[in-house]
Design an enzyme around this catalytic site. Sequence first.
Site, PDB file in Angstrom:
ATOM      1  N   LYS A 217     -19.540 -29.673 -17.860  1.00 27.30           N
ATOM      2  CA  LYS A 217     -18.477 -30.671 -18.088  1.00 27.30           C
ATOM      3  C   LYS A 217     -18.971 -31.693 -19.099  1.00 27.30           C
ATOM      4  O   LYS A 217     -20.129 -32.113 -19.057  1.00 27.30           O
ATOM      5  CB  LYS A 217     -18.136 -31.358 -16.762  1.00 27.30           C
ATOM      6  CG  LYS A 217     -16.968 -32.343 -16.839  1.00 27.30           C
ATOM      7  CD  LYS A 217     -16.678 -32.966 -15.468  1.00 27.30           C
ATOM      8  CE  LYS A 217     -15.507 -33.937 -15.514  1.00 27.30           C
ATOM      9  NZ  LYS A 217     -15.277 -34.578 -14.194  1.00 27.30           N
TER      10      LYS A 217
ATOM     11  N   SER B 107     -10.422 -34.029 -12.554  1.00 30.96           N
ATOM     12  CA  SER B 107     -10.704 -34.139 -13.970  1.00 30.96           C
ATOM     13  C   SER B 107     -11.557 -33.010 -14.534  1.00 30.96           C
ATOM     14  O   SER B 107     -11.547 -32.778 -15.732  1.00 30.96           O
ATOM     15  CB  SER B 107     -11.409 -35.472 -14.263  1.00 30.96           C
ATOM     16  OG  SER B 107     -12.707 -35.491 -13.667  1.00 30.96           O
TER      17      SER B 107
ATOM     18  N   SER C  40     -12.395 -34.737  -8.245  1.00 29.07           N
ATOM     19  CA  SER C  40     -12.426 -34.091  -9.564  1.00 29.07           C
ATOM     20  C   SER C  40     -13.163 -32.764  -9.630  1.00 29.07           C
ATOM     21  O   SER C  40     -13.107 -32.085 -10.656  1.00 29.07           O
ATOM     22  CB  SER C  40     -13.028 -35.032 -10.612  1.00 29.07           C
ATOM     23  OG  SER C  40     -12.074 -35.991 -10.996  1.00 29.07           O
TER      24      SER C  40
END
Lengths: 487, 99
Positions: free
Chosen positions: A82, A157, A181
């Site tokens: 990420k 997210s 997330s």
Amino acid sequence: MSEELTHATIAELHGRLRRKEVSAVELLEAHEKRIDAVDGEVKAYLRRTPELARRQAEEADRRLAAGDHGVHPLTGIPVAIKDVFCTKDVETTAGSRILAGFKPPYDATAVARLREAGAVFLGMTNCDEFAMGSSTENSGYWPTHNPWDSTRVPGGSSGGSAAAVAAGEAVFSIGSDTGGSIRQPAALTGTVGFKGTYGRVSRHGLIAFASSLDHVGPFTRSIDDCATVLGTLAGHDPLDSTCFDRPLDLSTLNDGVKGLKLGLPREYFEVAGMEEGVKRSIAEAIDVLKEAGAELVEVSLPHTDYGLAAYYIVAPAECSSNLARYDGVRYGLSDPKAETVLENYLNTRREGFGAEVRRRLMLGTYALSSGYYDAYYLKAMKVRTLIKRDFDEAFQKCDAIVSATSPTVAFKIGEKTGDPLAMYLCDVLTLGADLAGLPGLSLPSRAEDGLPVGLQVISPQFREDLALQVGRAYEMASGVLAEVAPL
Amino acid sequence: MTLSRDQVRHVALLARLGLKDGEEDFYAEQLSHILEHIDRLGQVDTEAIPPTAQVVEMRNVMRDDVIQPSLTQEEALANAPEARDGFFVVKAIQDADPG
């Protein structure tokens, strides 16, 4: 051949690498081919790191050739990261325009541990800007599409990391979970997502959102893989003083649920907006666990209705402080035409931050401002105490809590972007475990109309083993496994 | 609780956020809507409840005061929008001629 490599688990691929049935370079090439074929549609990656990956794969092949003793289970395994984890000399932007071009001079601890283990870095994955969002639509670059239905969001997210694993574009990935997330995108993409106890994995080098809530964890295609990656990431780090030094014992992973008490929190089954399909899938999953020998007990988390409100004070307050560092001076965007310090701050942060980040910065600044601190911030921290006590009391009656991860399946791109509060409600079942610092797992239960549903398992602090044991028992008893989407 | 346009302007300045045209109204409406939901916190009796800032209850994490390797000056400045003679360049914070 190629699907065998891109649709497999870490455990399977580790065996094949050790038996020399495939090389790390071949494994990398299969993934590059897959990404070339499908990422135009999925858009999971913000940027790829082919040269680094090639060097790492060649090094992994040297390690594998040198002997099979002591070869780490992640050696030669392709991973996606990420875009919130500082990765040395690789552009890392937290999905934000304000960090465009930023190349960290050091690795986040999570990244360093993957590097040492010999994992192969495919690239940085898309996310909501500074990890603020539940759909990856708040990315400063572009939205990621759900591999199961490209008109829908992958959740957020960490949507890019979830989608990469679901699309066969990485064997596993890492993400961060501040309000859900990791778990919510895992649910929406049919992957396994997990965050441990607050402080189980170091936050050093994780671009900060809300420091008392930020957790690091993996996305994988099986509980077994999840345990492998967590074991690699976990452990004390002198560079994060909140990262504790306690052993992680996952030796009971395959012990089943016989004799375990699983708590069903009444309030989590009654949240507004819970879809019938999700209810059905979770009820079925609970039946499977009961059949497998678990004892079901009803528990109550009476302050559930206040969790979202407390979260949307605490998290914005912390981010308003953390994001003060984006000042146009030390890194990232800057306004060369500004004549004063203040003008540079205002212009840099006007151009660099997107709407959701700006909303939260204002909300947090307001909650901390003179005259409002007691009514909002202090109040929210007290309600946080009550939410933590709710869980403490529930765990007097059960070993782990099970529920849905998300009240809905993946929603349409654009469906919630005009209504911030509706987007926030996506995390209503996940943010409690962040506020209380508890291990939280999401794994696929039976899909509804071709769209994945996530089963959530929450366990007491420091007891990651219990959440994973329940997840593994469900995986074995149900036969429902994380699958790669047909693209 | 609702936020007025003036409050939005004030909070944006405190947060060092420049606003674009029309954004005061946009954020006043959205933030007011969010605060309406948050106002339910007022229904909870927290009279005798201590606040929680950190959930794992660690305290006083100490380490030996030993010099560790760190970034070089060059590495630390590598991402700076503007650097000169080993320093970050910051706009003037005082008038050149205070008169």
